[in-house]
Design a protein around this motif. Structure first.
Motif, short mmCIF file in Angstrom:
data_model
loop_
_atom_site.label_atom_id
_atom_site.label_comp_id
_atom_site.label_asym_id
_atom_site.label_seq_id
_atom_site.Cartn_x
_atom_site.Cartn_y
_atom_site.Cartn_z
N TRP A 1 -22.66 24.66 33.68
CA TRP A 1 -22.37 25.94 34.37
C TRP A 1 -23.14 27.08 33.70
O TRP A 1 -23.73 27.92 34.36
CB TRP A 1 -20.86 26.20 34.33
CG TRP A 1 -20.44 27.45 35.03
CD1 TRP A 1 -20.13 27.61 36.37
CD2 TRP A 1 -20.26 28.76 34.43
NE1 TRP A 1 -19.79 28.90 36.63
CE2 TRP A 1 -19.86 29.64 35.48
CE3 TRP A 1 -20.40 29.27 33.15
CZ2 TRP A 1 -19.60 31.00 35.25
CZ3 TRP A 1 -20.15 30.61 32.92
CH2 TRP A 1 -19.75 31.46 33.96
N ARG A 2 -23.15 27.09 32.40
CA ARG A 2 -23.84 28.16 31.67
C ARG A 2 -25.34 28.13 31.95
O ARG A 2 -25.96 29.18 32.13
CB ARG A 2 -23.58 28.03 30.16
CG ARG A 2 -22.17 28.48 29.82
CD ARG A 2 -21.87 28.32 28.35
NE ARG A 2 -20.64 29.02 28.02
CZ ARG A 2 -19.96 28.88 26.89
NH1 ARG A 2 -20.39 28.03 25.97
NH2 ARG A 2 -18.87 29.57 26.67
N GLN B 1 -20.00 35.80 30.05
CA GLN B 1 -18.99 35.33 29.09
C GLN B 1 -17.67 36.04 29.34
O GLN B 1 -17.65 37.19 29.80
CB GLN B 1 -19.45 35.65 27.66
CG GLN B 1 -20.78 35.04 27.33
CD GLN B 1 -20.79 34.43 25.96
OE1 GLN B 1 -20.05 33.48 25.69
NE2 GLN B 1 -21.63 34.95 25.10
N TYR B 2 -16.58 35.36 29.00
CA TYR B 2 -15.23 35.91 29.20
C TYR B 2 -14.39 35.62 27.96
O TYR B 2 -14.63 34.65 27.25
CB TYR B 2 -14.53 35.23 30.39
CG TYR B 2 -15.24 35.42 31.70
CD1 TYR B 2 -14.86 36.40 32.62
CD2 TYR B 2 -16.32 34.59 32.05
CE1 TYR B 2 -15.51 36.56 33.83
CE2 TYR B 2 -16.98 34.75 33.26
CZ TYR B 2 -16.57 35.73 34.14
OH TYR B 2 -17.21 35.89 35.34
N THR B 3 -13.38 36.48 27.74
CA THR B 3 -12.40 36.18 26.70
C THR B 3 -10.99 36.33 27.29
O THR B 3 -10.85 36.55 28.50
CB THR B 3 -12.61 37.12 25.47
OG1 THR B 3 -11.70 36.72 24.44
CG2 THR B 3 -12.37 38.58 25.82
N PRO C 1 -13.80 32.06 35.52
CA PRO C 1 -14.19 30.85 36.25
C PRO C 1 -13.48 29.61 35.70
O PRO C 1 -13.42 29.41 34.47
CB PRO C 1 -15.70 30.78 36.01
CG PRO C 1 -16.11 32.19 35.79
CD PRO C 1 -14.94 32.84 35.07
N GLY C 2 -12.93 28.80 36.62
CA GLY C 2 -12.09 27.66 36.24
C GLY C 2 -12.77 26.72 35.24
O GLY C 2 -12.12 26.20 34.33
N VAL C 3 -14.07 26.52 35.40
CA VAL C 3 -14.76 25.55 34.54
C VAL C 3 -14.65 25.93 33.06
O VAL C 3 -14.57 25.05 32.19
CB VAL C 3 -16.25 25.41 34.98
CG1 VAL C 3 -17.01 26.73 34.82
CG2 VAL C 3 -16.96 24.32 34.19
N LEU C 4 -14.57 27.23 32.77
CA LEU C 4 -14.55 27.67 31.37
C LEU C 4 -13.23 27.36 30.68
O LEU C 4 -13.16 27.33 29.45
CB LEU C 4 -14.86 29.17 31.27
CG LEU C 4 -16.27 29.58 31.71
CD1 LEU C 4 -16.45 31.09 31.57
CD2 LEU C 4 -17.34 28.85 30.90
#
Ligand SMILES: C[S@@+](CC[C@H](N)C(=O)[O-])C[C@H]1O[C@@H](n2cnc3c(N)ncnc32)[C@H](O)[C@@H]1O
Length: 247
Positions: A229-230, A202-204, A215-218
């Motif tokens: 993707w997840r 996970q990213y914020t 990641p671009g998809v997020l």
């Protein structure tokens, strides 16, 4: 293990059924020689919130309150010799008899128990009343294990000084699974172990930090692609780090 089936078959289903059948409030009593150890960890964060909202009725009891002599003795030497002291049966039997009824699940914390896990936490979250017996010294007279305990749990293959920390681990893991406690129940459904998989990365914000990009998809806004993707990442991470979960 069939990962797709695991992902589809959300673990909440079975648990929720039991939650609905369970009383609205969970009661947990703990028997310990170290009540002061429980102040702090159980007065913070989600457990504090659950207690404040009336979802968890938690009481910590000093086993010495059930000792019979003026020295408040709760331990004695083992028959047959050997190092250390054992918790005597009398105070424990009397304490359990006064704190439990037929619906109580009495759990003995011990390195020799079955290993505590997210699945066991879910199982316990469906109970109405837990009574946790925490040991000290060399542990318990065997008659406590044989006649008083419904279950025996270990939090891992190591030996701690006493059962206070194991009890707190169990209380924390169970409390956050009680309905309504996390607020956003989906977060308990997606996290590690809930579907036999570890959680995906996970990213914020910020989307780029010191040259490291999310990641671009997020950030694409494409929810189907994000979900795909997840799933892939959860599968990959589980295979790499915990292949035992996939068997
Ligand atoms: C020093 S330990 C006793 C160990 C015991 N003589 C043995 O070899 O299994 C004292 C108490 O701490 C608790 N305890 C220690 N390690 C634990 C673990 N990994 N899981 C659960 N409880 C534990 C238990 O309540 C235990 O009775």
């Amino acid at each position: 293990m069939n990962f797709e089936a695991a992902l589809r078959d959300r673990p909440g289903r079975d648990t929720k059924r039991r939650w609905q059948g369970a009383a609205a409030k969970m009661k947990i009593d703990v028997l310990t020689l170290f009540p002061a150890m429980f102040a702090g960890p159980l007065d913070e964060s989600i457990v504090k919130r659950a207690r404040g909202a009336g979802r968890l009725d938690l009481k910590i009891h000093n086993l010495r309150d059930w000792a019979r002599d003026r020295h408040k003795t709760v331990d004695d030497r083992p028959f047959g010799g050997g190092p250390g002291m054992l918790l005597k049966p009398e105070p424990l039997f009397e304490a359990v008899e006064s704190l439990s009824d037929e619906r109580t699940r009495v759990i003995l914390l011990s390195p020799a128990g079955r290993t505590f896990s997210q699945a066991v936490a879910r199982e316990l979250a469906g109970e109405r009343h837990l009574l946790l017996l925490t040991g000290h010294y060399e542990g318990f007279d065997e008659r406590v294990r044989e006649s008083l305990a419904d279950d025996e749990l270990s939090i891992g293959d190591y030996v701690l000084t006493n059962g206070a920390l194991p009890a707190m681990v169990v209380i924390d893991a169970v409390t956050r699974l009680l309905p309504g406690v996390l607020g956003d129940e989906a977060s308990a459904q997606d996290e590690s172990f809930s579907r036999g998989l570890l959680e995906y990365p996970q990213y914020t914000r910020p989307a780029e930090f010191r040259g490291m990009k999310v990641p671009g998809v997020l950030v694409s806004g494409n929810h189907a692609e994000i979900e795909k993707w997840r799933r892939e990442q959860a599968r990959l991470r589980t295979r790499q780090r915990r292949p035992d979960l996939t068997r």
